[in-house]
Scaffold this motif. Sequence first.
Motif, PDB file in Angstrom:
ATOM      1  N   ILE A   1      91.550  89.374  11.238  1.00 60.55           N
ATOM      2  CA  ILE A   1      91.341  90.128   9.992  1.00 60.55           C
ATOM      3  C   ILE A   1      90.510  91.380  10.233  1.00 60.55           C
ATOM      4  O   ILE A   1      90.108  92.040   9.272  1.00 60.55           O
ATOM      5  CB  ILE A   1      90.698  89.257   8.899  1.00 60.55           C
ATOM      6  N   SER A   2      90.256  91.724  11.477  1.00 57.81           N
ATOM      7  CA  SER A   2      89.395  92.878  11.755  1.00 57.81           C
ATOM      8  C   SER A   2      89.938  94.150  11.116  1.00 57.81           C
ATOM      9  O   SER A   2      89.188  94.951  10.555  1.00 57.81           O
ATOM     10  CB  SER A   2      89.219  93.065  13.260  1.00 57.81           C
ATOM     11  N   GLY A   3      91.267  94.348  11.210  1.00 61.26           N
ATOM     12  CA  GLY A   3      91.866  95.533  10.601  1.00 61.26           C
ATOM     13  C   GLY A   3      91.732  95.532   9.088  1.00 61.26           C
ATOM     14  O   GLY A   3      91.560  96.591   8.464  1.00 61.26           O
ATOM     15  N   TYR A   4      91.784  94.351   8.483  1.00 61.84           N
ATOM     16  CA  TYR A   4      91.636  94.236   7.028  1.00 61.84           C
ATOM     17  C   TYR A   4      90.196  94.538   6.604  1.00 61.84           C
ATOM     18  O   TYR A   4      89.972  95.134   5.550  1.00 61.84           O
ATOM     19  CB  TYR A   4      92.041  92.831   6.566  1.00 61.84           C
ATOM     20  N   ILE A   5      89.240  94.125   7.429  1.00 60.97           N
ATOM     21  CA  ILE A   5      87.840  94.431   7.128  1.00 60.97           C
ATOM     22  C   ILE A   5      87.610  95.945   7.181  1.00 60.97           C
ATOM     23  O   ILE A   5      86.956  96.518   6.300  1.00 60.97           O
ATOM     24  CB  ILE A   5      86.901  93.702   8.112  1.00 60.97           C
TER      25      ILE A   5
ATOM     26  N   VAL B   1      89.158 101.245  -8.159  1.00 61.36           N
ATOM     27  CA  VAL B   1      89.875 101.052  -6.899  1.00 61.36           C
ATOM     28  C   VAL B   1      90.224  99.575  -6.826  1.00 61.36           C
ATOM     29  O   VAL B   1      89.346  98.709  -6.846  1.00 61.36           O
ATOM     30  CB  VAL B   1      89.009 101.467  -5.697  1.00 61.36           C
ATOM     31  N   GLY B   2      91.535  99.282  -6.777  1.00 58.94           N
ATOM     32  CA  GLY B   2      91.914  97.872  -6.728  1.00 58.94           C
ATOM     33  C   GLY B   2      93.406  97.644  -6.907  1.00 58.94           C
ATOM     34  O   GLY B   2      94.109  98.511  -7.398  1.00 58.94           O
ATOM     35  N   GLU B   3      93.882  96.622  -6.449  1.00 64.30           N
ATOM     36  CA  GLU B   3      93.169  95.471  -5.942  1.00 64.30           C
ATOM     37  C   GLU B   3      93.025  95.588  -4.430  1.00 64.30           C
ATOM     38  O   GLU B   3      93.999  95.868  -3.735  1.00 64.30           O
ATOM     39  CB  GLU B   3      93.951  94.214  -6.330  1.00 64.30           C
ATOM     40  N   VAL B   4      91.828  95.387  -3.929  1.00 62.43           N
ATOM     41  CA  VAL B   4      91.578  95.450  -2.495  1.00 62.43           C
ATOM     42  C   VAL B   4      90.781  94.212  -2.093  1.00 62.43           C
ATOM     43  O   VAL B   4      90.231  93.512  -2.939  1.00 62.43           O
ATOM     44  CB  VAL B   4      90.815  96.732  -2.107  1.00 62.43           C
ATOM     45  N   GLY B   5      90.721  93.940  -0.793  1.00 57.97           N
ATOM     46  CA  GLY B   5      89.979  92.765  -0.361  1.00 57.97           C
ATOM     47  C   GLY B   5      90.400  92.273   1.003  1.00 57.97           C
ATOM     48  O   GLY B   5      90.781  93.065   1.873  1.00 57.97           O
ATOM     49  N   LEU B   6      90.369  90.954   1.185  1.00 57.83           N
ATOM     50  CA  LEU B   6      90.679  90.336   2.470  1.00 57.83           C
ATOM     51  C   LEU B   6      91.737  89.242   2.294  1.00 57.83           C
ATOM     52  O   LEU B   6      91.819  88.606   1.239  1.00 57.83           O
ATOM     53  CB  LEU B   6      89.407  89.756   3.096  1.00 57.83           C
ATOM     54  N   PRO B   7      92.543  89.001   3.370  1.00 59.56           N
ATOM     55  CA  PRO B   7      93.755  88.181   3.248  1.00 59.56           C
ATOM     56  C   PRO B   7      93.542  86.692   3.509  1.00 59.56           C
ATOM     57  O   PRO B   7      94.120  86.121   4.440  1.00 59.56           O
ATOM     58  CB  PRO B   7      94.655  88.800   4.317  1.00 59.56           C
TER      59      PRO B   7
ATOM     60  N   GLY C   1      75.874  99.823  -0.914  1.00 58.26           N
ATOM     61  CA  GLY C   1      75.163  99.935  -2.183  1.00 58.26           C
ATOM     62  C   GLY C   1      76.044  99.924  -3.412  1.00 58.26           C
ATOM     63  O   GLY C   1      75.762 100.629  -4.395  1.00 58.26           O
ATOM     64  N   VAL C   2      77.103  99.109  -3.389  1.00 55.52           N
ATOM     65  CA  VAL C   2      78.028  99.058  -4.529  1.00 55.52           C
ATOM     66  C   VAL C   2      77.433  98.213  -5.644  1.00 55.52           C
ATOM     67  O   VAL C   2      77.069  97.048  -5.442  1.00 55.52           O
ATOM     68  CB  VAL C   2      79.394  98.475  -4.100  1.00 55.52           C
ATOM     69  N   GLU C   3      77.326  98.798  -6.817  1.00 49.40           N
ATOM     70  CA  GLU C   3      76.777  98.094  -7.977  1.00 49.40           C
ATOM     71  C   GLU C   3      77.877  97.531  -8.876  1.00 49.40           C
ATOM     72  O   GLU C   3      77.682  96.487  -9.504  1.00 49.40           O
ATOM     73  CB  GLU C   3      75.882  99.037  -8.779  1.00 49.40           C
ATOM     74  N   LYS C   4      79.009  98.235  -8.950  1.00 46.43           N
ATOM     75  CA  LYS C   4      80.073  97.810  -9.867  1.00 46.43           C
ATOM     76  C   LYS C   4      81.229  97.184  -9.089  1.00 46.43           C
ATOM     77  O   LYS C   4      82.156  97.857  -8.645  1.00 46.43           O
ATOM     78  CB  LYS C   4      80.553  98.980 -10.722  1.00 46.43           C
TER      79      LYS C   4
ATOM     80  N   PHE D   1      88.134 101.505   1.565  1.00 47.90           N
ATOM     81  CA  PHE D   1      88.293 101.539   0.108  1.00 47.90           C
ATOM     82  C   PHE D   1      86.935 101.491  -0.599  1.00 47.90           C
ATOM     83  O   PHE D   1      86.736 102.163  -1.618  1.00 47.90           O
ATOM     84  CB  PHE D   1      89.173 100.376  -0.362  1.00 47.90           C
ATOM     85  N   ILE D   2      86.009 100.722  -0.078  1.00 53.94           N
ATOM     86  CA  ILE D   2      84.680 100.650  -0.675  1.00 53.94           C
ATOM     87  C   ILE D   2      83.974 101.999  -0.584  1.00 53.94           C
ATOM     88  O   ILE D   2      83.350 102.460  -1.551  1.00 53.94           O
ATOM     89  CB  ILE D   2      83.855  99.531  -0.004  1.00 53.94           C
ATOM     90  N   VAL D   3      84.091 102.642   0.558  1.00 53.06           N
ATOM     91  CA  VAL D   3      83.497 103.979   0.737  1.00 53.06           C
ATOM     92  C   VAL D   3      84.106 104.965  -0.255  1.00 53.06           C
ATOM     93  O   VAL D   3      83.400 105.774  -0.879  1.00 53.06           O
ATOM     94  CB  VAL D   3      83.678 104.469   2.180  1.00 53.06           C
ATOM     95  N   LYS D   4      85.423 104.901  -0.414  1.00 54.17           N
ATOM     96  CA  LYS D   4      86.098 105.797  -1.361  1.00 54.17           C
ATOM     97  C   LYS D   4      85.657 105.501  -2.800  1.00 54.17           C
ATOM     98  O   LYS D   4      85.460 106.424  -3.601  1.00 54.17           O
ATOM     99  CB  LYS D   4      87.619 105.653  -1.224  1.00 54.17           C
ATOM    100  N   ALA D   5      85.530 104.236  -3.134  1.00 50.55           N
ATOM    101  CA  ALA D   5      85.100 103.872  -4.487  1.00 50.55           C
ATOM    102  C   ALA D   5      83.719 104.457  -4.784  1.00 50.55           C
ATOM    103  O   ALA D   5      83.474 104.974  -5.879  1.00 50.55           O
ATOM    104  CB  ALA D   5      85.089 102.353  -4.645  1.00 50.55           C
ATOM    105  N   ARG D   6      82.830 104.389  -3.804  1.00 48.99           N
ATOM    106  CA  ARG D   6      81.498 104.984  -3.970  1.00 48.99           C
ATOM    107  C   ARG D   6      81.596 106.499  -4.114  1.00 48.99           C
ATOM    108  O   ARG D   6      80.945 107.103  -4.967  1.00 48.99           O
ATOM    109  CB  ARG D   6      80.617 104.625  -2.767  1.00 48.99           C
ATOM    110  N   GLN D   7      82.442 107.101  -3.282  1.00 51.04           N
ATOM    111  CA  GLN D   7      82.606 108.557  -3.307  1.00 51.04           C
ATOM    112  C   GLN D   7      83.161 109.027  -4.645  1.00 51.04           C
ATOM    113  O   GLN D   7      82.730 110.060  -5.177  1.00 51.04           O
ATOM    114  CB  GLN D   7      83.556 108.965  -2.175  1.00 51.04           C
ATOM    115  N   TRP D   8      84.097 108.267  -5.186  1.00 56.71           N
ATOM    116  CA  TRP D   8      84.739 108.645  -6.440  1.00 56.71           C
ATOM    117  C   TRP D   8      84.000 108.093  -7.661  1.00 56.71           C
ATOM    118  O   TRP D   8      84.425 108.324  -8.797  1.00 56.71           O
ATOM    119  CB  TRP D   8      86.187 108.138  -6.462  1.00 56.71           C
ATOM    120  N   ASP D   9      82.946 107.328  -7.445  1.00 57.95           N
ATOM    121  CA  ASP D   9      82.177 106.717  -8.531  1.00 57.95           C
ATOM    122  C   ASP D   9      83.062 105.830  -9.402  1.00 57.95           C
ATOM    123  O   ASP D   9      83.074 105.928 -10.633  1.00 57.95           O
ATOM    124  CB  ASP D   9      81.494 107.797  -9.383  1.00 57.95           C
TER     125      ASP D   9
END
Length: 261
Positions: free
Chosen positions: A111-115, A92-98, A152-155, A121-129
């Motif tokens: 930046i609240s909406g960006y957070i 999942v990428g590229e994602v982040g903050l502006p 709990g994101v490791e990667k 996206f982080i939740v989806k990345a975990r869900q999709w491994d």
Amino acid sequence: MKKIIDSHIHLDLYMGKETEEVLDGMDSAGCTDLISVSFHLESCLHNLRLAEKYRWVHAAFGFHPEQELPADEDLQDLLSWMEKHQEQMVAVGEVGLPYYLRSEKGANFSISGYIELLEQFIVKARQWDKPVILHAVYDDAPITCDLLEKHGVEKAHFHWFKGDSKTVRRMIANGWFISVTPDVVYEQEIQELVKAYPLDQMMVETDGPWRFEGPFSGKMTHPNMIHEAIAGIASIKKCRLEEVYETLYKNTADFYQLKLV
């Protein structure tokens, strides 16, 4: 020529013959693979086409934060499309903050909406491994670390990272990776980061078509520039050049689970 992998490139943003120049020069550069990151849904579609056409292109799908937030309908279209094509993305990428957009817009820019978007996206990345590829620098980096730790994101892969030493130590402790750009040969800030960060949590990238200065001034950004970056890393880390090549290559292949030929 030692083998390299460009761990972060916007292949879809190269214009016309520039794309061909990158792809045609892969062999001569010793570059076996590219991780091509996406800006928005149209960018995802383009990168998917490139990945389907060229076995050495690996697509990551996401929404780059240095732009206006997507409308709710557009975001749902993107997330639904990513859900459908999750097997065809390496991350999942590229994602982040502006950070840079906020600097440009001034103090009233929220930046609240960006957070909230980054957390989705982080939740989806975990869900999709899937690993997550992050644009998170300076003041935005600790916020991003909070979200990664919360879920709990490791990667996690912080591309072209810049930030304070406390955050660097936090990232190292969590086992997260950075990638180093060719500006390591002339930017002291990046040289200090390389000195502090473990080699076994490091990759290299171009972030092309972004252009560099110093010895690369006026040149189209190409994966062949990575060789000078690796020489710079080896010098800073006081390691054998061969060891640095081998470690960076293995780091990237393992992190993205690339099936190398």
